[in-house]
Motif scaffolding. Structure first.
Motif, PDB file in Angstrom:
ATOM      1  N   GLU A  43     -10.766   0.358   5.395  1.00  0.00           N
ATOM      2  CA  GLU A  43     -11.882   0.542   4.457  1.00  0.00           C
ATOM      3  C   GLU A  43     -13.208   0.207   5.129  1.00  0.00           C
ATOM      4  N   ARG A  57     -14.845  -0.640  -8.910  1.00  0.00           N
ATOM      5  CA  ARG A  57     -13.905   0.476  -8.742  1.00  0.00           C
ATOM      6  C   ARG A  57     -12.461  -0.018  -8.697  1.00  0.00           C
ATOM      7  N   MET A  58     -12.245  -1.247  -8.194  1.00  0.00           N
ATOM      8  CA  MET A  58     -10.885  -1.753  -8.127  1.00  0.00           C
ATOM      9  C   MET A  58     -10.312  -1.951  -9.530  1.00  0.00           C
ATOM     10  N   LEU A  64      -7.986  11.568 -18.552  1.00  0.00           N
ATOM     11  CA  LEU A  64      -8.209  11.316 -17.128  1.00  0.00           C
ATOM     12  C   LEU A  64      -9.280  12.247 -16.589  1.00  0.00           C
ATOM     13  N   ASN A  75       0.826  -1.202   0.000  1.00  0.00           N
ATOM     14  CA  ASN A  75       0.000   0.000   0.000  1.00  0.00           C
ATOM     15  C   ASN A  75       0.857   1.246   0.000  1.00  0.00           C
ATOM     16  N   ARG A 120     -19.402   6.007   5.609  1.00  0.00           N
ATOM     17  CA  ARG A 120     -20.021   6.468   4.363  1.00  0.00           C
ATOM     18  C   ARG A 120     -21.504   6.098   4.314  1.00  0.00           C
ATOM     19  N   LEU A 161     -16.282  -7.699  -0.666  1.00  0.00           N
ATOM     20  CA  LEU A 161     -16.613  -8.219  -1.994  1.00  0.00           C
ATOM     21  C   LEU A 161     -15.397  -8.284  -2.895  1.00  0.00           C
ATOM     22  N   THR A 162     -14.296  -7.661  -2.446  1.00  0.00           N
ATOM     23  CA  THR A 162     -13.016  -7.851  -3.124  1.00  0.00           C
ATOM     24  C   THR A 162     -11.996  -8.154  -2.047  1.00  0.00           C
ATOM     25  N   ARG A 206     -15.810   5.012  -5.491  1.00  0.00           N
ATOM     26  CA  ARG A 206     -16.942   4.208  -5.064  1.00  0.00           C
ATOM     27  C   ARG A 206     -18.180   4.436  -5.911  1.00  0.00           C
ATOM     28  N   ILE A 207     -18.227   5.563  -6.610  1.00  0.00           N
ATOM     29  CA  ILE A 207     -19.380   5.784  -7.490  1.00  0.00           C
ATOM     30  C   ILE A 207     -19.475   4.684  -8.533  1.00  0.00           C
ATOM     31  N   PHE A 208     -18.361   4.037  -8.833  1.00  0.00           N
ATOM     32  CA  PHE A 208     -18.424   2.950  -9.809  1.00  0.00           C
ATOM     33  C   PHE A 208     -18.964   1.670  -9.184  1.00  0.00           C
ATOM     34  N   ASP A 209     -19.000   1.639  -7.847  1.00  0.00           N
ATOM     35  CA  ASP A 209     -19.539   0.472  -7.160  1.00  0.00           C
ATOM     36  C   ASP A 209     -21.055   0.532  -7.048  1.00  0.00           C
ATOM     37  N   GLU A 210     -21.589   1.745  -7.178  1.00  0.00           N
ATOM     38  CA  GLU A 210     -23.034   1.883  -7.034  1.00  0.00           C
ATOM     39  C   GLU A 210     -23.712   1.529  -8.348  1.00  0.00           C
ATOM     40  N   VAL A 229     -25.403  -1.529  -1.098  1.00  0.00           N
ATOM     41  CA  VAL A 229     -24.306  -2.474  -0.908  1.00  0.00           C
ATOM     42  C   VAL A 229     -22.974  -1.764  -1.091  1.00  0.00           C
ATOM     43  N   SER A 261     -22.221  10.913 -13.293  1.00  0.00           N
ATOM     44  CA  SER A 261     -23.044   9.742 -13.000  1.00  0.00           C
ATOM     45  C   SER A 261     -23.379   9.732 -11.511  1.00  0.00           C
ATOM     46  N   GLY A 262     -22.445  10.192 -10.687  1.00  0.00           N
ATOM     47  CA  GLY A 262     -22.709  10.268  -9.255  1.00  0.00           C
ATOM     48  C   GLY A 262     -23.867  11.208  -8.968  1.00  0.00           C
ATOM     49  N   LEU A 303      -6.224   2.997 -13.885  1.00  0.00           N
ATOM     50  CA  LEU A 303      -5.687   4.351 -13.680  1.00  0.00           C
ATOM     51  C   LEU A 303      -4.242   4.282 -13.203  1.00  0.00           C
ATOM     52  N   ARG A 305     -21.075  -2.619 -10.331  1.00  0.00           N
ATOM     53  CA  ARG A 305     -21.416  -3.410  -9.167  1.00  0.00           C
ATOM     54  C   ARG A 305     -20.243  -3.334  -8.190  1.00  0.00           C
ATOM     55  N   PRO A 306     -20.481  -3.677  -6.893  1.00  0.00           N
ATOM     56  CA  PRO A 306     -19.391  -3.575  -5.927  1.00  0.00           C
ATOM     57  C   PRO A 306     -18.141  -4.316  -6.408  1.00  0.00           C
ATOM     58  N   GLY A 307     -17.016  -3.634  -6.338  1.00  0.00           N
ATOM     59  CA  GLY A 307     -15.769  -4.244  -6.778  1.00  0.00           C
ATOM     60  C   GLY A 307     -15.277  -3.659  -8.082  1.00  0.00           C
ATOM     61  N   GLY A 328     -17.522  10.352 -14.274  1.00  0.00           N
ATOM     62  CA  GLY A 328     -17.813   9.712 -12.995  1.00  0.00           C
ATOM     63  C   GLY A 328     -18.639  10.617 -12.113  1.00  0.00           C
ATOM     64  N   LEU A 363      -9.598   6.265  -3.982  1.00  0.00           N
ATOM     65  CA  LEU A 363     -10.339   5.006  -3.902  1.00  0.00           C
ATOM     66  C   LEU A 363     -11.752   5.246  -3.386  1.00  0.00           C
ATOM     67  N   GLU A 364     -11.883   6.167  -2.441  1.00  0.00           N
ATOM     68  CA  GLU A 364     -13.216   6.466  -1.924  1.00  0.00           C
ATOM     69  C   GLU A 364     -14.061   7.134  -3.005  1.00  0.00           C
ATOM     70  N   PHE A 365     -13.412   8.040  -3.743  1.00  0.00           N
ATOM     71  CA  PHE A 365     -14.129   8.732  -4.810  1.00  0.00           C
ATOM     72  C   PHE A 365     -14.644   7.736  -5.845  1.00  0.00           C
ATOM     73  N   ASP A 369     -18.571  -2.246  -0.653  1.00  0.00           N
ATOM     74  CA  ASP A 369     -17.471  -3.202  -0.551  1.00  0.00           C
ATOM     75  C   ASP A 369     -16.460  -2.694   0.470  1.00  0.00           C
TER      76      ASP A 369
END
Lengths: 356, 384
Positions: B85, A307-308, B9, A255, B92, B42-43, A286-290, B76, B19-20, A314, A303-305, B16, A282-284, B78
């Motif tokens: 986290e 964003r990773m 980028l 990390n 959050r 979930l990961t 999270r919109i891709f997880d929703e 949900v 969409s948020g 990136l 779906r969750p995951g 992003g 990484l927190e930002f 992760d």
């Protein structure tokens, strides 16, 4: 004149940041506070790792172990004595330490000193190695520290971990520590020690020929790095309110390696930027997880995951285009900032000259 | 090139952000839903467990989509199997998604990291399969749907004693909080049952990831135990049993609910035949009407056998919904907490569920034994 101006600007900036920390502490929600705190704690640990890896050029991967020592010092000494029986429910705490209670700041320093001591002992044999060998040896030592903690049931509660560390979520407190660490390391880098570290990084043989005591400087850097990693680890434990050995697997070190490589090996500001990018980024993401619905159709990728996946892409892109990290070995300086403010477009011109 | 990339980028980030925003607007429009936060790994390392539990929660949401006349919406998130986290994501859910009750998580250390957050914000959380007693200790806002390590250890000790074991060897995965907890309470209960501290003839340790157990096993074989209690991760445990059989050690092995995976049988093959474990759920002992509904729905949705993790996660959702129903409000998290704390005889999949004063579920355990490559029900241990 310029020096005085820079000093004044730095003081103003620090005061401004502290004011910001104050504002965040009282006016924002606990989610934002947590992210800000985590950014600062990761920045401390990233910076501590940068001291050996970036400035002294010794590729060490022992940070997780030193963090574990600091975290456990906080875990062992700050849990209120009355709560200890419920934490150490499997085997009671060793009587020699069962009644010792310390305030957080003292436990942090004790943790840092213990980590530095261990670094001193480890450093003697290990710092004679170079490059990959040093990386493997320090990685091994960090695992040894973790396994010792796992097996010292009456001191560390073994695999069960410690809970009920008084929660620390005060942005000002963590900011004060972060600022102190940053100021100390900035000052250190500009002393003869700092220049010696950089000389060792550039060329060990040349540095030795110039009369730099390699071993002394390497172990100094290693110990200071461990000390700050210990403090960072302690803050991390206090922030989470719980520690357990599985936290400090060697993957944790990566990390911070990510943070310093991203920010720039050998850049103090880079460590801060890297830490903010990795944590807040990484927190930002999270919109891709929703779940996302476009024109009434749910897009299955969101779906969750997910964003990773984005994060990895990136990262790859960043490393491909900024090979030496975002800052490289450069630093934020007032001179450059003022020059930039005076002529914001000059930066493009200069770049053209550089290329030619 | 660099500039082009920066633009790329920046536009990715902008998309992003848009969409948020879109999402938030829609949420504001439908304020008649009740949001329930779910945080699971979930990961990362624990993703397999998290996924199984998410299935259970989604299934429960499908079967019980409404409470107090409003639709229940799952949020949900992760937690990446990472403690930092887990804490951030709990914050959050509370601050950004404004949930008033949270379900999760797999992994006790993750639950403990989130524990302070839910306590500070006074939002109740219901753990799915976090079995470490520390999760709910000193925390009025954490509950759980599963039984705890001490109970499971005690159950196995009783089972061993009932089947005539006099001398037991324990082999624990010392780096695993779950295994250490089980082993400790097994030991205590067994010594009490037999009345002699010598009935535990050996406690041996191994680390997560170990592959060679011959030294431990040779040592134990010389002491000739009646049974071996070996709580731990399923891969290591299966290897351990395999090597024991190769060394000619034929005594039965006992373990905990982590063994209840197909991988345990795949790795162990015919060597794990006869190994027994305790778990929370079995379809043969599924007594409640809810369990039948769950089984039917599971087969329809995912096919195959549901795991105990899925059943527990389903139950966690039921506890949350039941709490909201009895509190009569979906906005006052303290009232919901008080209602959840009084959960009594709730018809859940893993039996009638009552929460004790610590917030732990009091429920019966099922003992299963591996037979012909399948987990077969052998015994049922009720709570006293």
């Amino acid at each position: 004149m310029a020096k005085k101006r820079n000093l004044i600007l730095t003081v103003i900036l620090l005061a401004g940041l502290f004011g910001l920390a104050w504002y965040i502490n009282f006016e924002t929600d606990s989610y934002l506070r947590r992210i800000v705190n985590l950014c600062m704690v990761y920045a401390i640990i990233g910076l501590s790792m940068n001291l050996t890896n970036g400035f002294t050029g010794q590729f060490s991967l022992g940070q997780a172990g030193f963090m574990a020592i600091g975290a456990y010092a906080v875990g062992i000494f700050t849990v209120p004595v009355s709560l200890r029986p419920s934490v150490f429910y499997a085997a009671p705490m060793h009587p020699a330490i069962a009644d010792i209670h310390m305030p957080l700041w003292l436990a942090l320093i004790v943790g840092g000193l213990c980590a530095a001591l261990v670094a001193f002992l480890i450093g003697a044999p290990v710092l004679r190695l170079r490059g990959d060998y040093l990386a493997v040896a320090t990685l091994g030592f960090s695992e040894i520290i973790r396994i010792v903690i796992t097996n010292a049931q009456t001191i560390t509660n073994g695999a069960l971990g410690i809970k009920d560390i008084p929660p620390l979520n005060d942005v000002r407190y963590i900011f004060a520590f972060t600022a102190a660490v940053f100021i100390f390391i900035t000052a250190l880098i500009n002393t003869s020690y700092g220049r010696a570290f950089k000389a060792i990084r550039e060329d060990e043989i040349a540095a030795e020929a110039m009369g730099i005591d390699l071993f002394k400087h390497k172990s100094l850097a290693f110990m200071l790095s461990a000390f700050f990693a210990g403090i960072g680890g302690g803050l991390y434990a206090a922030l989470l309110g719980t520690v357990d050995p599985k936290n400090f697997l060697f993957t944790l070190t990566y990390n911070f390696l990510l943070i310093i490589v991203l920010g720039g090996m050998g850049s103090i500001t880079g460590s801060m930027i890297g830490s903010i990018l990795v944590t807040a980024g990484l927190e930002f993401l999270r919109i891709f997880d929703e779940p996302l619905e476009l024109f009434g159709v749910a897009i299955p990728l969101f779906r969750p995951g997910f964003r990773m996946v984005i994060f990895s892409v990136l990262l790859m892109a960043l490393v491909l285009f900024w090979r030496r990290g975002i800052m490289g070995t450069r630093e934020f300086t007032w001179d450059k900032t003022i020059a930039f403010c005076k002529n914001p477009f000059g930066i493009f011109g200069r770049k053209g000259v550089d290329k030619a | 090139m660099k500039k082009f990339f920066s633009v790329l980028l920046a536009s990715a980030l902008a998309v992003g952000m848009l969409s948020g925003c879109g999402g938030e607007k829609k949420d504001a429009a439908k304020s008649d839903v009740i949001k329930v936060g779910v945080f699971l790994p979930l990961t990362g390392d624990n993703a397999a467990g998290g996924e199984l539990e998410l299935r259970g929660i989604k299934l429960a949401n499908k079967m019980h989509p409404e409470v107090l006349g409003k639709k229940v919406e799952l949020v949900v998130a992760d937690n990446k199997s990472d403690k930092a986290e887990a804490a951030s994501v709990a914050a959050r859910l509370i601050e950004k998604d404004k949930v008033k009750v949270i379900i999760g998580t797999y992994g006790s250390s993750l639950a403990m990291a989130a524990g302070n957050i839910v306590k500070e914000n006074k939002v109740p959380a219901i753990g799915t399969s976090c079995t470490n007693p520390q999760v709910t200790a000193n925390n009025d806002y954490y509950f759980r749907a599963c039984f705890i390590d001490p109970f499971q250890g005690t159950v196995m000790a009783n089972y061993a004693f009932k089947n005539g074991a006099k001398k037991v060897a324990i082999i624990q995965e010392v780096s695993n909080d779950y295994a250490v907890g089980l082993a400790k309470f097994f030991k205590e209960a067994f010594v009490k049952l037999t009345g002699s501290p010598d009935s535990i003839i050996e406690v041996a340790n191994y680390q997560t990831g170990d592959k060679d157990f011959s030294a431990i096993l040779t040592n134990i074989k010389a002491k000739n135990p009646d049974v071996i209690f070996a709580p731990g991760n399923f891969t290591e445990s299966a290897l351990l049993i395999k090597q024991a059989r190769q060394l000619g050690l034929t005594v039965p092995f006992l373990g905990g609910d982590t063994w209840e995976t197909q991988e345990f049988i795949d790795v162990g093959g015919k060597d794990v035949e006869g190994a027994s474990l305790s778990t929370a759920f079995d379809r043969e002992k599924a007594s409640t009407a809810e369990a039948k509904k769950f089984l039917d729905a599971y087969v329809k949705e995912y096919k195959g056998e549901p795991s105990a993790l899925t059943a527990l996660a389903y139950d966690a959702y039921l506890i949350a919904i039941d709490g909201i129903k009895r509190a009569g409000t979906a906005t006052d998290s303290v009232k919901i907490r008080d209602a959840i704390a009084q959960t009594k005889d709730l018809e859940a999949v893993t039996g009638k569920t009552t929460l004790d004063k610590n917030g732990d579920a009091i429920k019966a355990a099922v003992i299963k034994t591996v037979k012909d490559g399948k987990f077969k029900y052998t015994d049922f241990v009720d709570v006293k």
